[in-house]
Design a protein around this motif. Structure first.
Motif, PDB file in Angstrom:
ATOM      1  N   PHE A 105     -36.368  31.891  91.253  1.00 17.14           N
ATOM      2  CA  PHE A 105     -36.953  32.487  92.456  1.00 17.14           C
ATOM      3  C   PHE A 105     -36.108  33.709  92.792  1.00 17.14           C
ATOM      4  CE2 PHE A 105     -38.731  28.301  92.702  1.00 17.14           C
ATOM      5  CZ  PHE A 105     -39.962  28.471  93.334  1.00 17.14           C
ATOM      6  N   VAL A 106     -36.667  34.877  92.518  1.00 17.58           N
ATOM      7  CA  VAL A 106     -35.977  36.139  92.744  1.00 17.58           C
ATOM      8  C   VAL A 106     -37.038  37.160  93.177  1.00 17.58           C
ATOM      9  CG1 VAL A 106     -36.016  36.662  90.252  1.00 17.58           C
ATOM     10  CG2 VAL A 106     -34.413  37.844  91.737  1.00 17.58           C
ATOM     11  N   PRO A 107     -37.521  37.003  94.417  1.00 19.53           N
ATOM     12  CA  PRO A 107     -38.662  37.798  94.867  1.00 19.53           C
ATOM     13  C   PRO A 107     -38.290  39.171  95.418  1.00 19.53           C
ATOM     14  CG  PRO A 107     -38.076  36.225  96.552  1.00 19.53           C
ATOM     15  CD  PRO A 107     -37.128  35.995  95.386  1.00 19.53           C
ATOM     16  N   ASP A 108     -39.320  39.855  95.899  1.00 18.98           N
ATOM     17  CA  ASP A 108     -39.168  41.163  96.535  1.00 18.98           C
ATOM     18  C   ASP A 108     -38.806  41.020  98.014  1.00 18.98           C
ATOM     19  OD1 ASP A 108     -39.806  42.435  94.183  1.00 18.98           O
ATOM     20  OD2 ASP A 108     -41.922  42.675  94.676  1.00 18.98           O
ATOM     21  N   GLY A 109     -38.279  39.882  98.391  1.00 15.52           N
ATOM     22  CA  GLY A 109     -37.848  39.582  99.757  1.00 15.52           C
ATOM     23  C   GLY A 109     -36.953  38.357  99.683  1.00 15.52           C
ATOM     24  N   GLU A 110     -36.744  37.681 100.806  1.00 13.98           N
ATOM     25  CA  GLU A 110     -35.864  36.504 100.832  1.00 13.98           C
ATOM     26  C   GLU A 110     -36.653  35.242 100.498  1.00 13.98           C
ATOM     27  OE1 GLU A 110     -33.278  33.526 101.115  1.00 13.98           O
ATOM     28  OE2 GLU A 110     -32.850  35.632 100.731  1.00 13.98           O
ATOM     29  N   PRO A 111     -36.328  34.542  99.384  1.00 13.60           N
ATOM     30  CA  PRO A 111     -37.127  33.397  98.929  1.00 13.60           C
ATOM     31  C   PRO A 111     -37.167  32.216  99.893  1.00 13.60           C
ATOM     32  CG  PRO A 111     -35.094  33.526  97.682  1.00 13.60           C
ATOM     33  CD  PRO A 111     -35.184  34.779  98.503  1.00 13.60           C
TER      34      PRO A 111
ATOM     35  N   VAL B 249     -32.465  29.582  92.359  1.00 12.56           N
ATOM     36  CA  VAL B 249     -32.883  30.331  93.545  1.00 12.56           C
ATOM     37  C   VAL B 249     -31.781  31.331  93.864  1.00 12.56           C
ATOM     38  CG1 VAL B 249     -33.550  30.259  95.977  1.00 12.56           C
ATOM     39  CG2 VAL B 249     -34.166  28.351  94.469  1.00 12.56           C
ATOM     40  N   ILE B 250     -32.169  32.598  93.980  1.00  9.47           N
ATOM     41  CA  ILE B 250     -31.232  33.649  94.356  1.00  9.47           C
ATOM     42  C   ILE B 250     -31.558  34.039  95.790  1.00  9.47           C
ATOM     43  CG2 ILE B 250     -30.391  35.968  93.828  1.00  9.47           C
ATOM     44  CD1 ILE B 250     -31.316  35.431  90.915  1.00  9.47           C
TER      45      ILE B 250
ATOM     46  N   ASN C 248     -27.736  30.679  93.869  1.00 10.53           N
ATOM     47  CA  ASN C 248     -26.899  31.867  93.911  1.00 10.53           C
ATOM     48  C   ASN C 248     -26.992  32.426  95.328  1.00 10.53           C
ATOM     49  OD1 ASN C 248     -26.097  34.637  93.817  1.00 10.53           O
ATOM     50  ND2 ASN C 248     -26.442  34.659  91.619  1.00 10.53           N
ATOM     51  N   CYS C 249     -25.890  32.318  96.082  1.00  8.45           N
ATOM     52  CA  CYS C 249     -25.842  32.797  97.467  1.00  8.45           C
ATOM     53  C   CYS C 249     -25.110  34.125  97.546  1.00  8.45           C
ATOM     54  CB  CYS C 249     -25.116  31.794  98.356  1.00  8.45           C
ATOM     55  SG  CYS C 249     -26.079  30.358  98.785  1.00  8.45           S
ATOM     56  N   LYS C 250     -25.749  35.072  98.197  1.00  7.46           N
ATOM     57  CA  LYS C 250     -25.113  36.366  98.409  1.00  7.46           C
ATOM     58  C   LYS C 250     -24.258  36.300  99.666  1.00  7.46           C
ATOM     59  CE  LYS C 250     -27.518  39.930  99.877  1.00  7.46           C
ATOM     60  NZ  LYS C 250     -28.224  41.199  99.993  1.00  7.46           N
TER      61      LYS C 250
END
Length: 191
Positions: free
Chosen positions: A77-83, A105-106, A128-130
């Protein structure tokens, strides 16, 4: 497109992407975002696509890849916004795991202070948490968060999640020259 790839990734091997959020619906408007400035700020979890609008094209793509004997190591899950804005994220992860492929999930971590978000993320194989900064002023300068988000709640949510999560957990920091690349801030982030 909702399903894209597979794309070779140094972190995830052959990764098939899931874009579960329409473009630029996000809780941040990061200065470095490759998609551009956030047009639709939100911290409200809701349904953006019906579950079958994600699962059906994914299954079709996986079947086509299987016929071509191409492997997929992760469905990410690596979308064009916050998943995690997707209220169906946990259900989607459960359905995807039935294909026998690991799920990643990123996330930008902005909603990890919420129990329902942590519960959904617990279902993934890799999260993966930023975390670009732990200092409020620097966090606001880099991530330009939705009003009402609180860096201290986010940090606490990351700690809580990391204590209960059994999968592979990584953090990611984007260094921005002259903003968060000083030794003192890097030590705070690392800690």
């Amino acid at each position: 497109r909702i399903v894209f790839g597979p794309i070779p990734s140094r972190r995830f091997g052959q990764s098939l992407g899931i874009n579960n959020i329409p473009p630029k619906i996000c809780s941040y408007s990061c200065v470095y975002c490759q998609i551009g400035k956030t047009e639709n700020f939100s911290i409200e979890r809701r349904q953006f696509y019906k579950i079958n609008e994600i699962i059906e094209p994914l299954e079709k793509t996986l079947n086509n890849l299987k016929k071509r004997k191409e492997r997929v190591d992760y469905i990410s899950f690596v979308p064009d916004g916050e998943p995690t804005l997707d209220i169906n994220l946990g259900i989607e992860i459960e359905k995807i795991k039935k294909f026998g492929i690991k799920v990643a999930v990123i996330t930008n971590s902005s909603l990890i202070w919420r129990q329902d978000v942590r519960d959904d993320l617990l279902k993934a194989d890799l999260v993966n948490c930023k975390i670009d900064s732990v200092s409020k002023e620097i966090w606001e300068k880099i991530n330009r968060p939705f009003k009402g988000l609180d860096i201290d709640k986010i940090k606490e949510g990351i700690k809580e999640f990391s204590n209960e999560y059994k999968g592979k957990f990584v953090t990611e920091t984007m260094l921005v020259k002259g903003i968060n690349d000083e030794k003192e801030e890097l030590e705070k982030i690392g800690k």
